[in-house]
Design an enzyme around this catalytic site. Structure first.
Site, PDB file in Angstrom:
ATOM      1  N   THR A  53     -16.316   5.458  15.509  1.00 64.79           N
ATOM      2  CA  THR A  53     -16.238   5.005  16.890  1.00 64.79           C
ATOM      3  C   THR A  53     -15.594   6.091  17.759  1.00 64.79           C
ATOM      4  O   THR A  53     -14.595   6.696  17.371  1.00 64.79           O
ATOM      5  CB  THR A  53     -15.418   3.705  16.983  1.00 64.79           C
ATOM      6  N   SER A 110     -13.316  -4.136  15.878  1.00 67.84           N
ATOM      7  CA  SER A 110     -12.255  -3.536  15.070  1.00 67.84           C
ATOM      8  C   SER A 110     -10.978  -4.355  15.212  1.00 67.84           C
ATOM      9  O   SER A 110     -10.583  -4.707  16.323  1.00 67.84           O
ATOM     10  CB  SER A 110     -11.983  -2.101  15.520  1.00 67.84           C
ATOM     11  N   ASN A 167     -18.125  -5.829  10.873  1.00 65.76           N
ATOM     12  CA  ASN A 167     -17.005  -4.920  10.726  1.00 65.76           C
ATOM     13  C   ASN A 167     -16.100  -5.388   9.582  1.00 65.76           C
ATOM     14  O   ASN A 167     -16.478  -6.270   8.810  1.00 65.76           O
ATOM     15  CB  ASN A 167     -16.227  -4.838  12.050  1.00 65.76           C
ATOM     16  N   THR A 168     -14.901  -4.839   9.499  1.00 68.49           N
ATOM     17  CA  THR A 168     -13.956  -5.191   8.437  1.00 68.49           C
ATOM     18  C   THR A 168     -13.343  -6.574   8.670  1.00 68.49           C
ATOM     19  O   THR A 168     -13.378  -7.111   9.762  1.00 68.49           O
ATOM     20  CB  THR A 168     -12.840  -4.147   8.353  1.00 68.49           C
ATOM     21  N   ALA A 185     -20.564   3.401  10.977  1.00 65.68           N
ATOM     22  CA  ALA A 185     -19.580   4.113  11.785  1.00 65.68           C
ATOM     23  C   ALA A 185     -18.251   4.177  11.049  1.00 65.68           C
ATOM     24  O   ALA A 185     -17.882   3.264  10.315  1.00 65.68           O
ATOM     25  CB  ALA A 185     -19.404   3.411  13.126  1.00 65.68           C
ATOM     26  N   LYS A 214     -21.707  -4.759  17.603  1.00 65.04           N
ATOM     27  CA  LYS A 214     -21.104  -4.898  16.271  1.00 65.04           C
ATOM     28  C   LYS A 214     -20.030  -5.969  16.315  1.00 65.04           C
ATOM     29  O   LYS A 214     -19.098  -5.899  17.120  1.00 65.04           O
ATOM     30  CB  LYS A 214     -20.501  -3.573  15.795  1.00 65.04           C
ATOM     31  N   ASN A 228      -8.023  -0.193   6.114  1.00 62.81           N
ATOM     32  CA  ASN A 228      -7.707   0.848   7.080  1.00 62.81           C
ATOM     33  C   ASN A 228      -7.149   0.238   8.352  1.00 62.81           C
ATOM     34  O   ASN A 228      -7.511  -0.863   8.744  1.00 62.81           O
ATOM     35  CB  ASN A 228      -8.945   1.706   7.382  1.00 62.81           C
ATOM     36  N   GLY A 283      -7.293   2.876  13.899  1.00 62.95           N
ATOM     37  CA  GLY A 283      -7.032   2.745  15.326  1.00 62.95           C
ATOM     38  C   GLY A 283      -7.882   3.648  16.200  1.00 62.95           C
ATOM     39  O   GLY A 283      -7.398   4.209  17.193  1.00 62.95           O
ATOM     40  N   PHE A 284      -9.171   3.788  15.850  1.00 62.04           N
ATOM     41  CA  PHE A 284     -10.097   4.596  16.664  1.00 62.04           C
ATOM     42  C   PHE A 284      -9.564   6.012  16.884  1.00 62.04           C
ATOM     43  O   PHE A 284      -9.592   6.541  17.998  1.00 62.04           O
ATOM     44  CB  PHE A 284     -10.362   3.940  18.016  1.00 62.04           C
ATOM     45  N   LYS A 295     -16.632  10.034  12.241  1.00 55.81           N
ATOM     46  CA  LYS A 295     -16.226   9.600  13.576  1.00 55.81           C
ATOM     47  C   LYS A 295     -16.612  10.588  14.665  1.00 55.81           C
ATOM     48  O   LYS A 295     -16.999  10.197  15.767  1.00 55.81           O
ATOM     49  CB  LYS A 295     -14.705   9.400  13.622  1.00 55.81           C
ATOM     50  N   GLY A 297     -19.658  -4.274   2.010  1.00 53.39           N
ATOM     51  CA  GLY A 297     -19.620  -4.541   0.583  1.00 53.39           C
ATOM     52  C   GLY A 297     -20.789  -4.045  -0.233  1.00 53.39           C
ATOM     53  O   GLY A 297     -20.930  -4.417  -1.394  1.00 53.39           O
ATOM     54  N   ASN A 308      -8.070  -3.148  14.605  1.00 49.07           N
ATOM     55  CA  ASN A 308      -6.968  -2.183  14.653  1.00 49.07           C
ATOM     56  C   ASN A 308      -6.608  -1.694  16.048  1.00 49.07           C
ATOM     57  O   ASN A 308      -5.717  -0.860  16.196  1.00 49.07           O
ATOM     58  CB  ASN A 308      -7.304  -0.987  13.756  1.00 49.07           C
ATOM     59  N   THR A 309      -7.302  -2.189  17.068  1.00 43.90           N
ATOM     60  CA  THR A 309      -6.918  -1.952  18.455  1.00 43.90           C
ATOM     61  C   THR A 309      -6.513  -3.303  19.024  1.00 43.90           C
ATOM     62  O   THR A 309      -7.354  -4.205  19.149  1.00 43.90           O
ATOM     63  CB  THR A 309      -8.091  -1.361  19.268  1.00 43.90           C
TER      64      THR A 309
END
Length: 361
Positions: free
Chosen positions: A86, A176, A243-244, A62, A214, A111, A114-115, A66, A294, A178-179
């Site tokens: 996402t 994520s 995820n990241t 994902a 996830k 990154n 932020g969705f 997007k 990776g 980022n949210t």
């Protein structure tokens, strides 16, 4: 096409703003004119996971597509599955730019998107218009919550309800970074509540499809145990690891290492693969695991399977290696199967679980 990317195409792409380059890449893929990987349909690569039939175990994570704009083009490149999203119930612009950074020395990406996405309605419309006769391939939808949502669990329920009739599987993304506050849903009490509501929504949906969770790589052993306990107590079909990461350990691009956001690419491989193996040990042999993080070579795709993955997803690796990474990965999996005397990717799985689970993450 492949040599052009590695010899000159990557240099040209890296001269552009990362988001602009990403958009142009999607447009090129959407045309469907790029040649596909030779081994994409090799019968030995066929695998069944969570009741779904995959032509090969390699997929798109994902984030690359997007809004579901290039799903069929990605399948034609040779992927066995593509995960859109996402996606959130309402469209949202995401975080302010710049929010995407290449760490070239590390073959990594940071990154803090932020969705950013077009919302449920737009993606659903694209899925409804798809010509399913294009060819074989599994489509997943990764669902999330709006940043300003007053009830994030309700957003996930809405995603299950909306896409159960349009996707082959769904992924509940609570990982994520980022949210703000999203990863709090990985805490045991909140996770139990979320998974309970998700299960109820799936039972009420017009079509029941597999659902995956996830998770983030930045977990303690205790946090991992809590997630495993709730997964085993749920109706989930599997887990995507991972995820990241928020870690910046060992990066050489010091100037960009301080940028906020999730880190993906080559530096994530060790951490995410060790976590994957620990999940396989704890979950046992039956629940599906998808390994992501990776993978930038065929050898690393093989290691994900050896560490317990039924399927492998790539994204950031394509930024540095281009479409050749698809063929490299499939060729390496076939070679590893032959060397091990395995007739399917499933028979190759788990041979490195003990080794990887012993490594720190």
């Amino acid at each position: 096409m492949i040599d052009l990317y590695r010899c000159g195409g990557r240099r040209a792409a890296f001269a552009l703003d990362p988001e602009l380059a990403h958009g142009l890449t999607l447009k090129a893929i959407r045309t469907g004119l790029l040649p596909g990987a030779r081994h994409a349909g090799d019968k030995s690569l066929h695998t069944t996971v969570a009741g779904l039939s995959f032509k090969n175990p390699l997929g798109v994570a994902a984030g690359l597509d997007k809004n579901g704009e290039a799903l069929d083009g990605l399948l034609k490149l040779g992927f066995g599955h593509v995960e859109a999203g996402t996606v959130t119930p309402r469209p949202q612009p995401g975080n302010p730019k710049p929010r995407l950074f290449r760490l070239v020395k590390d073959e990594a990406v940071i990154n803090r998107m932020g969705f950013n996405n077009d919302g449920h309605d737009a993606l659903a419309a694209r899925l409804e218009r798809r010509d399913r006769s294009v060819g074989p391939g599994i489509i997943g939808v990764n669902i999330g919550a709006n940043k300003t949502s007053e009830d994030r669990i309700a957003d996930y329920v809405a995603g299950i309800t909306r896409f159960s009739g349009l996707a082959d599987y769904l992924t509940v993304n609570i990982s994520s970074p980022n949210t703000p506050g999203l990863r709090d849903l990985q805490a045991r009490a909140e996770l139990a509540r979320l998974l309970g509501r998700v299960a109820e929504a799936r039972e009420k949906a017009a079509r029941k499809v597999p659902v995956f969770l996830k998770i983030a790589p930045d977990l303690t052993e205790e946090g991992l145990d809590d997630i495993v306990a709730e997964v085993l107590n749920s109706a989930l079909d599997g887990v995507i690891v991972s995820n990241t990461t928020l870690s910046r350990a060992g990066l050489r691009e010091e100037k960009l290492a301080g940028e906020a956001g999730g880190l993906s690419g080559a530096p994530l491989f060790e951490r995410s693969t060790a976590l994957l193996a620990r999940m396989r040990q704890r979950l046992g042999p039956d629940l599906a695991l998808i390994g992501v993080g990776g993978v930038n070579s065929g050898a690393r795709a093989v290691e994900k399977i050896r560490a317990g993955a039924d399927l492998v997803q790539i994204y950031s690796g394509m930024t540095y290696e281009g479409p050749q990474l698809i063929e490299d990965s499939l060729t390496a999996i076939i070679a590893a199967m032959r060397e091990a005397g395995a007739s399917s990717p499933r028979q190759l799985r788990d041979s490195g679980v003990a080794e990887w689970a012993s490594k720190p993450f």
